[in-house]
Design a protein around this motif. Structure first.
Motif, short mmCIF file in Angstrom:
data_model
loop_
_atom_site.label_atom_id
_atom_site.label_comp_id
_atom_site.label_asym_id
_atom_site.label_seq_id
_atom_site.Cartn_x
_atom_site.Cartn_y
_atom_site.Cartn_z
N LEU A 66 0.90 -1.60 -0.11
CA LEU A 66 -0.15 0.16 -0.10
C LEU A 66 0.63 1.43 0.03
O LEU A 66 1.06 2.32 -0.47
CB LEU A 66 -1.13 0.30 1.47
N TYR A 67 1.77 1.36 0.74
CA TYR A 67 3.22 2.40 0.57
C TYR A 67 2.97 2.18 -0.94
O TYR A 67 3.86 3.65 -1.21
CB TYR A 67 3.86 2.12 2.18
N LYS A 68 4.01 1.18 -1.61
CA LYS A 68 4.96 1.58 -2.31
C LYS A 68 3.93 1.59 -3.62
O LYS A 68 3.80 2.71 -4.52
CB LYS A 68 5.14 0.13 -2.58
N TYR A 69 2.16 2.25 -3.74
CA TYR A 69 1.73 2.09 -4.52
C TYR A 69 0.80 3.42 -4.08
O TYR A 69 0.23 3.82 -4.98
CB TYR A 69 0.59 0.61 -5.24
N TYR A 70 0.58 3.76 -2.78
CA TYR A 70 -0.36 4.91 -2.80
C TYR A 70 0.37 6.42 -1.69
O TYR A 70 -0.18 6.95 -1.44
CB TYR A 70 -1.71 4.25 -2.39
N GLY A 71 1.44 5.97 -2.06
CA GLY A 71 2.50 6.44 -0.87
C GLY A 71 1.84 6.72 0.24
O GLY A 71 2.57 7.02 0.86
N ILE A 186 -5.49 -3.27 -13.58
CA ILE A 186 -5.15 -1.84 -13.30
C ILE A 186 -5.48 -1.67 -11.92
O ILE A 186 -7.07 -2.35 -10.93
CB ILE A 186 -6.21 -0.74 -13.68
N LEU A 187 -4.85 -0.54 -11.13
CA LEU A 187 -4.81 -0.67 -9.33
C LEU A 187 -5.91 0.68 -9.54
O LEU A 187 -6.26 1.48 -10.37
CB LEU A 187 -3.76 -0.07 -8.72
N PRO A 188 -6.91 0.19 -8.61
CA PRO A 188 -7.98 0.96 -7.81
C PRO A 188 -7.26 2.23 -8.05
O PRO A 188 -6.29 2.66 -7.15
CB PRO A 188 -8.90 0.28 -6.80
N GLU A 189 -7.95 3.91 -7.67
CA GLU A 189 -8.27 4.86 -7.71
C GLU A 189 -8.22 5.24 -6.39
O GLU A 189 -8.79 4.29 -5.64
CB GLU A 189 -8.24 5.76 -8.80
N THR A 190 -7.38 5.97 -5.14
CA THR A 190 -7.58 6.31 -4.08
C THR A 190 -7.97 8.02 -4.09
O THR A 190 -7.87 8.87 -5.29
CB THR A 190 -6.16 6.15 -3.08
N PRO A 191 -9.28 8.00 -2.90
CA PRO A 191 -9.43 9.75 -2.79
C PRO A 191 -8.48 9.65 -2.43
O PRO A 191 -9.17 11.41 -2.32
CB PRO A 191 -10.88 8.96 -2.16
N CYS A 194 -2.99 13.27 -1.86
CA CYS A 194 -1.11 13.09 -1.02
C CYS A 194 -0.55 12.84 -1.89
O CYS A 194 -0.13 12.28 -2.96
CB CYS A 194 -1.51 11.58 -0.07
N LYS A 195 0.95 12.82 -1.23
CA LYS A 195 2.88 12.33 -2.55
C LYS A 195 2.66 11.05 -2.27
O LYS A 195 2.05 10.44 -1.64
CB LYS A 195 3.75 13.08 -1.88
N PRO A 196 2.94 10.86 -3.73
CA PRO A 196 3.78 11.45 -4.63
C PRO A 196 2.65 11.20 -5.82
O PRO A 196 3.57 12.19 -7.05
CB PRO A 196 4.33 10.32 -4.72
N PHE A 197 1.18 11.79 -5.20
CA PHE A 197 0.84 12.06 -6.74
C PHE A 197 0.96 12.64 -6.96
O PHE A 197 0.64 14.60 -6.68
CB PHE A 197 -0.82 11.77 -6.72
#
Ligand SMILES: [Mg+2]
Length: 297
Positions: A66-71, A186-191, A194-197
């Motif tokens: 989760l940290y790797k893919y979503y910051g 495809i990974l689901p998007e987060t609402p 936050c970084k790194p987006f």
């Protein structure tokens, strides 16, 4: 404000003009060795087990992915389908941290920051209360013109209440442990913003009125530095021995290339230049390296 760094190989001096220093908070303004990160990880894992009902044996690998893919783990938990109350999550992860025991005032850094006549901004994924507690213990509360934190980018809290997916109700949850980038899924998007987006950086630039091309960005995350670099920031990767490619050169999670660290140094006697990204180790960074990194500001 002018910073002069040197390419040791070519002997050519390069001059950059900076109007702003942009700092991450955790493991950047204080060293990873403080123990804050270890406490937070323990609390996050307890939250996942006790509040979300996730099987204990799966939690460490889930946290990593989760940290790797979503910051952040929270950002990832939201992406894969968990509803959680942001304030409640932050209160359990940060609320019991023994700040007084883990952090001490950094007066050398304080004096240096206050002496630099340019804008200083905090840009962190952490919540407002944690940011305040950390800056207070470091005695740096009045050293920054702006603070961009979780609530700045995510002003609406979610009241988990009855909607919280916990206690064995894992229907509809995306299985991050089974996810493989090569699968085509495809990974689901987060609402969560936050970084790194990119959106988080764009909003931070707008809110703090930052020109990225005239800003030096300090962060301990390879992904954050990579994205920042792709958006025009000059960057310093704190605490890693890696070269960070621009976001456009790699996927968000790509491992950074290693380099010969004996060639590149960052102090006044042995100046170094590394593209748009500089490497220093946390233990060297605070507080003594800021003056040497920015010798002409
Ligand atoms: Mg950090």
């Amino acid at each position: 404000m002018e910073q002069v760094l040197f390419d040791q190989g070519s002997k050519h001096a390069l001059s950059y003009n900076y109007d702003c220093l942009l700092f991450d908070l955790d493991d950047t303004l204080y060293p990873y060795s403080s123990g804050i990160a270890a406490h937070c990880m323990k609390h996050i894992q307890e939250y996942m087990i006790h509040q979300l009902g996730i099987e204990e044996s799966k939690v460490p690998d889930m946290c990593y992915k989760l940290y790797k893919y979503y910051g952040t783990t929270m950002s990832g938990l939201r992406a894969i389908g968990y509803e959680l109350d942001y304030d409640h999550f932050h209160s359990l992860v940060h609320g019991k941290l023994p700040y007084d025991h883990l952090l001490k005032p950094d007066l050398a850094l304080r004096n240096k920051l206050l002496s630099l006549p340019i804008q200083k901004v905090i840009f962190t994924n952490a919540d407002k209360r944690h940011t305040s507690e950390v800056l207070k213990r470091l005695e740096l509360e009045d050293c920054f013109e702006s603070i961009i934190c979780f609530e700045t980018l995510n002003p609406t809290n979610i009241d988990g209440g009855d909607e919280m997916k916990a206690s064995n109700d894992h229907s509809g949850i995306f299985d991050i442990l089974e996810y493989q980038p090569s699968s085509g899924v495809i990974l689901p998007e987060t609402p969560v913003v936050c970084k790194p987006f990119e959106l988080a950086f764009e909003q931070a630039f707008k809110i703090a009125k930052i020109d990225p091309t005239r800003t030096l960005f300090f962060d301990d995350s390879v992904q954050n530095v990579s994205m920042g670099k792709s958006l025009g920031l000059r960057t310093v990767l704190v605490g890693k021995s890696e070269v960070v490619p621009r976001k456009a050169e790699t996927s968000m999670s790509m491992s950074a290339r290693h380099f010969n660290k004996s060639r590149w140094t960052l102090n006044n006697r042995e100046p170094g230049m590394l593209g748009h990204s500089h490497k220093i180790r946390s233990s060297q960074f605070m507080p003594s390296n800021l003056p040497s990194l920015c010798p002409h500001i």
